[in-house]
Motif scaffolding. Structure first.
Motif, PDB file in Angstrom:
ATOM      1  N   MET A  61       0.855  -1.187   0.000  1.00  0.00           N
ATOM      2  CA  MET A  61       0.000   0.000   0.000  1.00  0.00           C
ATOM      3  C   MET A  61       0.890   1.236   0.000  1.00  0.00           C
ATOM      4  O   MET A  61       1.793   1.363   0.810  1.00  0.00           O
ATOM      5  N   GLY A  62       0.641   2.147  -0.926  1.00  0.00           N
ATOM      6  CA  GLY A  62       1.440   3.352  -1.063  1.00  0.00           C
ATOM      7  C   GLY A  62       1.080   4.404  -0.024  1.00  0.00           C
ATOM      8  O   GLY A  62       0.070   4.297   0.684  1.00  0.00           O
ATOM      9  N   ILE A  63       1.890   5.421   0.050  1.00  0.00           N
ATOM     10  CA  ILE A  63       1.685   6.491   1.032  1.00  0.00           C
ATOM     11  C   ILE A  63       0.356   7.200   0.805  1.00  0.00           C
ATOM     12  O   ILE A  63      -0.350   7.536   1.760  1.00  0.00           O
ATOM     13  N   SER A  64      -0.021   7.408  -0.458  1.00  0.00           N
ATOM     14  CA  SER A  64      -1.307   8.059  -0.741  1.00  0.00           C
ATOM     15  C   SER A  64      -2.467   7.228  -0.219  1.00  0.00           C
ATOM     16  O   SER A  64      -3.427   7.771   0.336  1.00  0.00           O
ATOM     17  N   ASP A  65      -2.382   5.918  -0.390  1.00  0.00           N
ATOM     18  CA  ASP A  65      -3.430   5.030   0.105  1.00  0.00           C
ATOM     19  C   ASP A  65      -3.513   5.075   1.631  1.00  0.00           C
ATOM     20  O   ASP A  65      -4.599   5.073   2.201  1.00  0.00           O
TER      21      ASP A  65
ATOM     22  N   ILE B 260      -2.592   7.577   3.633  1.00  0.00           N
ATOM     23  CA  ILE B 260      -3.150   8.868   4.034  1.00  0.00           C
ATOM     24  C   ILE B 260      -4.655   8.890   3.807  1.00  0.00           C
ATOM     25  O   ILE B 260      -5.424   9.292   4.688  1.00  0.00           O
ATOM     26  N   ALA B 261      -5.085   8.425   2.633  1.00  0.00           N
ATOM     27  CA  ALA B 261      -6.517   8.409   2.310  1.00  0.00           C
ATOM     28  C   ALA B 261      -7.283   7.524   3.280  1.00  0.00           C
ATOM     29  O   ALA B 261      -8.372   7.900   3.744  1.00  0.00           O
ATOM     30  N   SER B 262      -6.744   6.355   3.610  1.00  0.00           N
ATOM     31  CA  SER B 262      -7.412   5.451   4.564  1.00  0.00           C
ATOM     32  C   SER B 262      -7.536   6.090   5.934  1.00  0.00           C
ATOM     33  O   SER B 262      -8.591   6.010   6.573  1.00  0.00           O
ATOM     34  N   PHE B 263      -6.456   6.717   6.378  1.00  0.00           N
ATOM     35  CA  PHE B 263      -6.484   7.391   7.681  1.00  0.00           C
ATOM     36  C   PHE B 263      -7.559   8.482   7.709  1.00  0.00           C
ATOM     37  O   PHE B 263      -8.347   8.574   8.654  1.00  0.00           O
ATOM     38  N   LEU B 264      -7.583   9.302   6.660  1.00  0.00           N
ATOM     39  CA  LEU B 264      -8.563  10.386   6.608  1.00  0.00           C
ATOM     40  C   LEU B 264      -9.984   9.853   6.522  1.00  0.00           C
ATOM     41  O   LEU B 264     -10.891  10.374   7.171  1.00  0.00           O
ATOM     42  N   GLN B 265     -10.190   8.792   5.728  1.00  0.00           N
ATOM     43  CA  GLN B 265     -11.521   8.200   5.600  1.00  0.00           C
ATOM     44  C   GLN B 265     -12.012   7.657   6.950  1.00  0.00           C
ATOM     45  O   GLN B 265     -13.152   7.895   7.340  1.00  0.00           O
ATOM     46  N   GLU B 266     -11.140   6.947   7.655  1.00  0.00           N
ATOM     47  CA  GLU B 266     -11.502   6.408   8.972  1.00  0.00           C
ATOM     48  C   GLU B 266     -11.799   7.542   9.958  1.00  0.00           C
ATOM     49  O   GLU B 266     -12.763   7.476  10.718  1.00  0.00           O
ATOM     50  N   SER B 267     -10.971   8.563   9.930  1.00  0.00           N
ATOM     51  CA  SER B 267     -11.180   9.704  10.823  1.00  0.00           C
ATOM     52  C   SER B 267     -12.487  10.412  10.502  1.00  0.00           C
ATOM     53  O   SER B 267     -13.212  10.836  11.410  1.00  0.00           O
ATOM     54  N   LEU B 268     -12.805  10.518   9.228  1.00  0.00           N
ATOM     55  CA  LEU B 268     -14.040  11.162   8.804  1.00  0.00           C
ATOM     56  C   LEU B 268     -15.259  10.361   9.252  1.00  0.00           C
ATOM     57  O   LEU B 268     -16.269  10.923   9.674  1.00  0.00           O
TER      58      LEU B 268
ATOM     59  N   ASN C 290       5.341  11.213   7.457  1.00  0.00           N
ATOM     60  CA  ASN C 290       6.703  11.473   7.022  1.00  0.00           C
ATOM     61  C   ASN C 290       6.758  11.754   5.512  1.00  0.00           C
ATOM     62  O   ASN C 290       7.445  11.069   4.761  1.00  0.00           O
ATOM     63  N   CYS C 291       5.969  12.738   5.107  1.00  0.00           N
ATOM     64  CA  CYS C 291       5.924  13.102   3.691  1.00  0.00           C
ATOM     65  C   CYS C 291       5.874  14.618   3.570  1.00  0.00           C
ATOM     66  O   CYS C 291       5.726  15.325   4.560  1.00  0.00           O
ATOM     67  N   VAL C 292       5.981  15.096   2.362  1.00  0.00           N
ATOM     68  CA  VAL C 292       5.905  16.533   2.121  1.00  0.00           C
ATOM     69  C   VAL C 292       4.439  16.960   2.064  1.00  0.00           C
ATOM     70  O   VAL C 292       3.568  16.161   1.703  1.00  0.00           O
ATOM     71  N   PRO C 293       4.143  18.197   2.423  1.00  0.00           N
ATOM     72  CA  PRO C 293       2.751  18.668   2.385  1.00  0.00           C
ATOM     73  C   PRO C 293       2.092  18.540   1.004  1.00  0.00           C
ATOM     74  O   PRO C 293       0.882  18.342   0.920  1.00  0.00           O
ATOM     75  N   SER C 294       2.882  18.610  -0.058  1.00  0.00           N
ATOM     76  CA  SER C 294       2.290  18.471  -1.395  1.00  0.00           C
ATOM     77  C   SER C 294       1.691  17.075  -1.589  1.00  0.00           C
ATOM     78  O   SER C 294       0.747  16.907  -2.379  1.00  0.00           O
ATOM     79  N   GLN C 295       2.204  16.081  -0.872  1.00  0.00           N
ATOM     80  CA  GLN C 295       1.618  14.734  -0.939  1.00  0.00           C
ATOM     81  C   GLN C 295       0.213  14.746  -0.335  1.00  0.00           C
ATOM     82  O   GLN C 295      -0.692  14.106  -0.854  1.00  0.00           O
ATOM     83  N   ILE C 296       0.032  15.521   0.722  1.00  0.00           N
ATOM     84  CA  ILE C 296      -1.290  15.669   1.336  1.00  0.00           C
ATOM     85  C   ILE C 296      -2.225  16.351   0.337  1.00  0.00           C
ATOM     86  O   ILE C 296      -3.372  15.924   0.160  1.00  0.00           O
ATOM     87  N   ASN C 297      -1.729  17.392  -0.327  1.00  0.00           N
ATOM     88  CA  ASN C 297      -2.534  18.086  -1.338  1.00  0.00           C
ATOM     89  C   ASN C 297      -2.955  17.141  -2.456  1.00  0.00           C
ATOM     90  O   ASN C 297      -4.092  17.199  -2.923  1.00  0.00           O
ATOM     91  N   TYR C 298      -2.047  16.270  -2.874  1.00  0.00           N
ATOM     92  CA  TYR C 298      -2.353  15.305  -3.923  1.00  0.00           C
ATOM     93  C   TYR C 298      -3.497  14.380  -3.486  1.00  0.00           C
ATOM     94  O   TYR C 298      -4.437  14.145  -4.239  1.00  0.00           O
ATOM     95  N   VAL C 299      -3.422  13.882  -2.280  1.00  0.00           N
ATOM     96  CA  VAL C 299      -4.476  12.996  -1.766  1.00  0.00           C
ATOM     97  C   VAL C 299      -5.806  13.738  -1.700  1.00  0.00           C
ATOM     98  O   VAL C 299      -6.849  13.201  -2.076  1.00  0.00           O
ATOM     99  N   MET C 300      -5.764  14.989  -1.263  1.00  0.00           N
ATOM    100  CA  MET C 300      -7.008  15.775  -1.182  1.00  0.00           C
ATOM    101  C   MET C 300      -7.651  15.924  -2.551  1.00  0.00           C
ATOM    102  O   MET C 300      -8.862  15.761  -2.692  1.00  0.00           O
ATOM    103  N   SER C 301      -6.842  16.232  -3.555  1.00  0.00           N
ATOM    104  CA  SER C 301      -7.406  16.507  -4.881  1.00  0.00           C
ATOM    105  C   SER C 301      -7.840  15.248  -5.613  1.00  0.00           C
ATOM    106  O   SER C 301      -8.750  15.298  -6.434  1.00  0.00           O
ATOM    107  N   THR C 302      -7.221  14.107  -5.313  1.00  0.00           N
ATOM    108  CA  THR C 302      -7.568  12.888  -6.043  1.00  0.00           C
ATOM    109  C   THR C 302      -8.543  11.982  -5.305  1.00  0.00           C
ATOM    110  O   THR C 302      -9.321  11.278  -5.938  1.00  0.00           O
ATOM    111  N   ARG C 303      -8.528  12.001  -3.994  1.00  0.00           N
ATOM    112  CA  ARG C 303      -9.355  11.055  -3.235  1.00  0.00           C
ATOM    113  C   ARG C 303     -10.553  11.703  -2.559  1.00  0.00           C
ATOM    114  O   ARG C 303     -11.515  11.018  -2.197  1.00  0.00           O
TER     115      ARG C 303
END
Length: 151
Positions: free
Chosen positions: A1-5, A7-15, A35-48
């Motif tokens: 499972m990649g870092i984007s997955d 992050i998305a799973s964590f946010l989905q569970e939290s939501l 342990n990632c750059v903020p732009s990775q968070i932005n990527y997850v927000m825009s795609t997931r």
């Protein structure tokens, strides 16, 4: 499972655990946690967590910046209008792919319509259009076809 997955799973569970369907998090806290750059968070927000997937994301940058994710239910017409209104004057092919994929996954567009529209705005179809104008033409075509789907 990649870092984007992750992050998305964590946010989905939290939501899902959030009381009123609204989650507010600090971008910097998430970046540090995973342990990632903020732009990775932005990527997850825009795609997931896009409107096509039933989310509204509000973001404020800076020291006290936050991301607020709200789960919403939209009918197909409202969703299409939101997508049309959020398209700018230009859209690249990767963004079109993501938009159409999300619309098909949400049931807003039939799969065959999504494939046909992707072919219509693809680089092969727009080969006669100069490269620097393709994203502009792509956006115009996408908007017009989506407007027809609203009616």
């Amino acid at each position: 499972m990649g870092i984007s997955d992750l992050i998305a799973s964590f946010l989905q569970e939290s939501l899902e655990e959030a009381e009123n369907g609204v989650l507010e998090v600090q971008r910097s806290d998430l970046a540090q946690r995973f342990n990632c750059v903020p732009s990775q968070i932005n990527y997850v927000m825009s795609t997931r967590f896009s409107p096509e997937r039933g989310y509204i994301v509000e973001s404020r940058r800076g020291g006290n910046g936050y991301i607020r994710i709200t789960r919403v239910q939209m009918d197909h017409q409202t969703l299409l209008m939101h997508v049309i209104n959020s398209l700018g004057d230009e859209v690249d092919l990767a963004s079109v792919r993501a938009i159409l994929s999300n619309l098909v996954q949400s049931g807003t567009l039939e799969e065959n319509m999504g494939r046909a529209l992707l072919a219509a705005v693809g680089d092969k179809a727009l080969a006669a259009v100069p490269r620097d104008k393709r994203d502009h033409v792509r956006a115009a075509i996408l908007k017009q076809v989506l407007i027809l789907q609203v009616q």
